[in-house]
Design a protein around this motif. Structure first.
Motif: not given
Length: 620
Positions: A426-436, A442-447, A466-475
């Motif tokens: 299964q695949t999930h999309l996440f975005t960056t949380v900080q500018d640039n 990636i911390a993988v957890l089970q529970g 990862i290319r520098p960009a504003r937060r939320g722009e990079v998927e």
């Protein structure tokens, strides 16, 4: 490896382990070299440095408690500092220490520090040797079972143990699924089945839809730290506190030998109460005397009613897990067509009564609680190694716990929910949380908890570049894969650049590849050393047996000569003692004892030759 080489199924248990195979289309348990069907999951190092596994190790546990390891399955794949490990450290007579990185658990045994995987591998190697002796040919492939509720780290560790034991692990399968497979083998069954599996150290419950040769697991639940060991401990605590009350506060838990005697007595009493209304627990000289004090004995009567009172909450926990699992499956107790009782603890009448009351029906008694899991593993091993040789078997198992990763704020984001059929991806999309932001961890957890810190960390890795960009722009696209063994792989990809990073998750409580190589190299060295020792033993054994035969041949003549001397009886007794010790050393394959008896045998032979010469006609 020959195409006709047999394959085996192994139930690696907390208390006992079992090995099975399929012969002429019939699954059967393989007896050990001494004839037993159950092999105690116990490993010890004797005072002389000799490694003991199984019944031999269990027999000497009382006098060698610190160097005897049992219930290793409750430790395998766990993190140092976890609640379960802290509990184990308080009650186990052998010493647990942290691994080199402070993540996993190690055991101090016989002057060495061993991983739990190595301990389990010794039990697996013993079962493999039993199978080879019984089948008369080499065995290198196996299916090994684990509790359904084992996490990724525990599954990895079990697979590593198989590898250390020299086995190619074809598949890791869940114990309840394996039991259901043995139950349905060769039958045209279509019904909903619940497997209630309460063993020596773990508890599982699984709901399956069985349709002819398809075994579809709908839901699993369990507790990997609930089993017969906990029932034994309740009896031990009752005995300990009662003894302290009667004997001025003496705490038996401070004496490791007394504690091991208590453990054996508690287990024996618990088993006896499955068929008797009460049983006597008698342990003479439990505390030694000295300095004018007399020795103290323990003498108590334990009734079945008292045992049920002491363990009521443990049985209630089993039923609570069962209720939750059926709710996850969307199944009412009345919709269940059969309930299979698996594991030695299901012989306890109160457990059977609780299951009967919850489901409103008699549980199935058509399977052997301690053998059925190994038989199912053997059936699966045969199906994987020779898929066209017999009836096809399709297992559709599920992942027991939610799988996901840590997101901003320390929360846990589920990617694959529990009870998802495996293998899966299964695949999930996440975005960056900080500018640039140029990298993401990636911390993988089970529970099951929403808070990341309360779940099991399986592993982590970093996606760089990862290319520098504003937060939320990079998927970032994160893909989770779970194999049929229940083992996890994770990859992360920058959607814009296609840059990718992936890992096959190795839990922080597992072995690194370097450690595994080191252990396997040590195994080869030990094997060569054992072969050299075996050759030395055989050469010395042949010399000793030749001496024994010569001495025995001179016996009648020497007997006549000795009858005429004052010391005849003493000389015969001494000679018989030497011969008896030599025979014992040969039977025990004890090289040191054999070497110690060679010189006394030589002296006895020379003495007998001289006496025989004087007894012959014409001798002066």
């Amino acid at each position: 490896m020959s195409a006709s080489e047999p394959v085996i199924g192994i139930d690696l248990g907390t208390t006992n382990s079992v090995v099975a195979t399929v012969q002429d289309g019939v699954p059967r348990v393989i007896p050990g070299r001494s004839g037993q069907l159950l092999t105690p999951s116990v490993v010890a190092f004797a005072r002389n440095g000799k490694r003991l596994v199984g019944a031999l190790a269990k027999r000497q546990a009382i006098t060698n408690a610190e160097d005897t390891v049992f219930a290793a399955k409750r430790l395998i794949g766990r993190r140092w500092g976890s609640k379960e490990i802290e509990d184990a450290r308080r009650v186990l007579p052998y010493r647990l220490v942290a691994g080199p990185e402070g993540h996993d658990v190690r055991v101090e045994l016989g002057g060495r520090t061993l991983t739990v995987q190595e301990i389990s591998a010794m039990v697996l190697a013993e079962l493999r040797a039993d199978a080879e002796a019984w089948l008369g040919q080499p065995v290198s492939r196996a299916v090994i079972t684990v509790p359904a509720y084992f996490n990724d780290g525990q599954r990895h560790a079990t697979k590593d143990a198989g590898r250390i034991a020299g086995l190619e692990v074809l598949r890791i399968i869940n114990e309840p699924t394996s039991a259901a497979l043995a139950y349905g083998f060769g039958k045209q069954i279509e019904r909903k089945v619940v497997v209630f599996d309460l063993g020596g150290g773990t508890f599982d419950v699984s709901v399956l839809d069985i349709g002819k040769s398809v075994y579809d697991v709908v839901a699993v639940g369990g507790d990997t730290y609930l089993g017969g060991e906990d029932f034994d401990r309740r009896v031990m605590d009752w005995l300990t506190f009662g003894f302290a009350k009667e004997n001025g506060g003496i705490d038996l838990r401070q004496d490791k030998m007394a504690l091991q005697r208590l453990r054996d007595a508690a287990e024996r009493a618990k088993c006896e109460l499955s068929s008797l209304p009460s049983t006597a627990i008698h342990l003479p000289f439990l505390v030694g005397g000295g300095e004018g004090k007399s020795a103290l004995h323990l003498d108590r009567q334990l009734s079945r009613e008292k045992l049920e009172e002491l363990t009521k909450d443990l049985v209630d926990r089993c039923i609570a897990v069962t209720e939750r699992t059926l709710r996850d499956a969307g199944v009412r107790p009345s919709q269940v067509g059969e309930v299979l009782l698996v594991g030695g603890m299901t012989r306890m009448p109160r457990v059977q009564q609780a299951v009967r009351e919850f489901f409103g029906r008699e549980p199935c008694r058509g399977v052997h609680p301690e053998e059925v899991v190994a038989l199912g593993a053997a059936i699966q091993a045969q199906a994987l190694s020779a898929p066209h040789a017999g009836a096809e078997v399709l297992l559709l198992d599920v992942t027991p716990q939610n799988l996901g990763l840590m997101v901003v704020g320390g929360y846990f984001q589920t990617v694959i929910p529990r009870n998802t059929t495996v293998p899966t991806s299964q695949t999930h999309l996440f975005t960056t949380v900080q500018d640039n932001q140029t990298s993401v961890r990636i911390a993988v957890l089970q529970g099951a908890s929403e808070r990341a810190i309360e779940n099991e960390l399986l592993g982590e890795f970093v996606l760089d570049g990862i290319r520098p960009a504003r937060r939320g722009e990079v998927e970032i696209e994160v893909t989770f894969e779970i194999s049929a063994d229940g083992i996890v792989g994770v990859s992360a990809r920058d959607v814009a650049t296609g840059l990718q990073q992936s890992i096959s998750v190795t839990a922080t409580s597992g072995l690194t590849e370097d450690e595994m190589r080191h252990i396997l190299d040590e195994q080869i060295d030990e094997l060569l050393e054992r072969k050299q020792t075996a050759r030395e033993f055989e050469a010395r054994r042949d010399r000793v047996l030749a001496l024994v035969r010569e001495i025995e041949a001179l016996g009648p003549e020497v007997h006549d000569a000795l009858e005429r001397t004052r010391f005849g009886k003493d000389a015969v007794l001494k000679a018989e003692g030497v011969l008896a010790r030599a025979r014992t050393a040969v039977e025990a394959r004890d090289l040191a004892a054999l070497a110690a008896e060679e010189e006394p045998l030589e002296r006895t032979l020379q003495l007998f030759k001289g006496l025989a010469a004087t007894a012959r006609p014409g001798a002066r």
